[in-house]
Design an enzyme around this catalytic site. Structure first.
Site, PDB file in Angstrom:
ATOM      1  CE  LYS A 114      -4.135  -2.201   1.608  1.00 47.35           C
ATOM      2  NZ  LYS A 114      -3.707  -3.602   1.732  1.00 47.35           N
TER       3      LYS A 114
HETATM    4  C1  LIG Z   1      -4.382  -4.694   1.132  1.00 49.26           C
HETATM    5  C2  LIG Z   1      -3.659  -5.981   1.052  1.00 49.26           C
HETATM    6  C3  LIG Z   1      -4.079  -7.002   0.169  1.00 49.26           C
HETATM    7  C4  LIG Z   1      -5.312  -6.885  -0.713  1.00 49.26           C
HETATM    8  O1  LIG Z   1      -5.134  -5.975  -1.784  1.00 49.26           O
HETATM    9  P1  LIG Z   1      -6.397  -5.451  -2.611  1.00 49.26           P
HETATM   10  O2  LIG Z   1      -5.873  -4.347  -3.470  1.00 49.26           O
HETATM   11  O3  LIG Z   1      -7.378  -4.958  -1.577  1.00 49.26           O
HETATM   12  O4  LIG Z   1      -6.929  -6.577  -3.394  1.00 49.26           O
HETATM   13  C5  LIG Z   1      -3.323  -8.163   0.113  1.00 49.26           C
HETATM   14  N1  LIG Z   1      -2.238  -8.328   0.890  1.00 49.26           N
HETATM   15  C6  LIG Z   1      -1.789  -7.372   1.740  1.00 49.26           C
HETATM   16  C7  LIG Z   1      -0.590  -7.641   2.573  1.00 49.26           C
HETATM   17  C8  LIG Z   1      -2.494  -6.171   1.863  1.00 49.26           C
HETATM   18  O5  LIG Z   1      -2.056  -5.221   2.710  1.00 49.26           O
END
Ligand SMILES: *Cc1c(COP(=O)(O)O)cnc(C)c1O
Length: 466
Positions: A114
């Site tokens: 993120k």
């Molecule tokens: C947010 C997250 C996901 C999911 O990603 P999306 O874009 O919501 O599909 C998967 N793994 C981790 C470690 C995350 O922080």
């Protein structure tokens, strides 16, 4: 230059900065580009060996157009991707098998992918607000990763105050400390007495109080902001060109919750990146995998799993893909989304499902299989997977038909973020990287508050910078 329309058709085409600041479209839909800008073979070839920040500019500049001066945007990208990430490649590839690769997306400040979007988003927000002479208050609820990534993204921003609510005692210790140890005058952590749902409802209640919302110029950081998707397209392109693209196709395996990350891969393909398979991995909260099996999207209760960042039952970003799948029939989308809200489900006809199957594969991975994948990978290669990465890699291993096509599995979090799950699988507690090594010794800054709207609003009002 790209303009943006709402998936529900109720908004005139908008420019990038409006879409950035609004997040959700006023008609309740999500913004998507009117048309995907195209990257031709020559452009893709010219990206081989180029620094990540420069690839980011080449991939995303046409999404922004003249809303931000090109020289300014270039400087922001350089600053973000050269200074906030701890690996010179930003999103390095590690080989774990013949033609199998892990793309490490945990080199940002909070050790999850993120950061790759939110670090940029914070800087873009701050720049646009500065130009408009505005200030916003971001209020968000988190059960884990998003809160810390948003705090790290906003902590240096002059024109943003950020308040993040987490359910007291219900996040992991690493996740809590990543939020509460940030010391900055514009960062405020609230430990709410309640559950994650209480936190989310509190944010909604604040947003629905129009006077309060206007008084503090309230904004949100959520997974549906177009700029987050845009930023995530970049690492798919960088992985492809590192592995011989555009002359050969690559497949990607993506652990999926809100469908944001894998939708960015779809966007890369729409822009002309040669992609073979897009493989969705879901844990026991398998709404997406069930959709691809049955053609029906139907919510269930959320159950806790080893990969908590994917423990959700509504994949908000899916609406963006659905809009393309239905050939941008925004009236049709409106009907499906109303049915989904009222009845908790909608279905897609066989013809459209045939197309969806050409574009995505989806597999679920149980907690048991997650542990097995972590164990097998460690035994064969010495590489330590976090549980989310293991879910994606497992899904990828279920699909591969052509071994000449490189498989890139996205490592969406550092294993040290989920030390209990890793230790249980392989008997090793992975250490935090150097920049977080003293996390457990740092002082925490957090305000415990009751689940009481008036008290939380008071706290926000009295802590924003005037
Ligand atoms: C947010 C997250 C996901 C999911 O990603 P999306 O874009 O919501 O599909 C998967 N793994 C981790 C470690 C995350 O922080």
């Amino acid at each position: 230059m790209t303009h943006y329309i709402s998936t529900r058709g109720g908004v005139a085409p908008q420019g990038f900065t409006d879409v950035l600041l609004q997040g959700l479209a006023p008609d309740g839909g999500l913004y998507i580009p009117e048309e995907f800008p195209q990257l031709d073979m020559g452009q893709l070839r010219s990206m081989a060996g180029v620094p990540y920040a420069d690839i980011a500019y080449m991939v995303t500049s046409s999404f922004i157009g003249n809303d931000i001066a090109p020289a300014t945007y270039k400087a922001i990208l350089k600053d973000v991707y050269q200074n906030s990430f701890d690996h010179a490649c930003v999103a390095p590839l590690v080989q774990i098998g013949p033609n199998s690769w892990i793309m490490e997306l945990f080199h940002g400040p909070t050790l999850a992918f993120k950061d790759y979007a939110l670090q940029l988003l914070g800087r873009l927000f701050d720049h646009v607000l500065e130009q408009k002479g505005q200030r916003v208050t971001i209020v968000g609820a988190t059960s884990g990763d998003t809160g810390s990534a948003a705090i790290e993204a906003c902590k240096g921003c002059k024109n943003i105050d950020i308040f993040i609510l987490h359910p007291e005692g219900r996040t992991s210790e690493v996740q809590r400390r990543q939020m509460t140890t940030v010391e900055a005058p514009n960062v405020h952590n609230i430990a709410l007495k309640g559950t994650f749902d209480d936190c989310q409802n509190m944010v909604k209640a604040m947003f629905n109080d129009k006077k309060f919302r206007d008084d503090i110029n309230m904004s949100a950081v959520n997974s549906i902001n177009w700029a987050r998707i845009m930023a995530q397209i970049v690492y798919y392109v960088s992985a492809s060109v590192a592995l011989g693209g555009p002359s050969r196709k690559v497949s990607f395996a993506v652990p999926t919750g809100n469908f944001g990350n894998v939708y960015a891969a779809y966007c890369a393909r729409q822009m002309g990146l040669p992609v073979k398979r897009l493989i969705i991995g879901s844990n026991r909260n398998d709404i997406l995998t069930r959709f691809f099996e049955t053609g029906t999207m139907k919510t269930n209760v959320v159950e806790p799993s080893l990969s908590p960042s994917m423990d959700i039952q509504i994949s908000s970003n899916f609406e963006r893909y659905l809009c393309d799948l239905l050939d941008r029939d925004t009236e049709g989308i409106k009907k499906l989304m109303k049915g989904f809200k009222d009845k908790g489900s909608f279905s897609i006809g066989a013809e459209h499902m045939a197309r969806a199957h050409k574009e995505f594969d989806a597999h679920r991975c149980s907690d048991n299989q997650t542990h097995q994948m972590m164990r097998a990978c460690y035994k064969e290669t010495g590489y330590i997977l976090d549980p989310h990465t293991a879910v994606g890699l497992y899904a990828g291993s279920q699909v591969r038909e052509d071994p000449s096509v490189p498989l890139v599995a996205l490592a969406c979090a550092h294993p040290a973020k989920f030390p209990d799950a890793v230790e249980k699988a392989i008997g090793i507690r992975p250490p935090l990287p150097p920049h977080l090594a003293d996390l457990y010794d740092r002082p925490e800054f957090v305000m415990p508050l009751p689940n009481d709207l008036a008290k939380v609003q008071d706290f926000v009002r009295s802590n924003i910078e005037k």
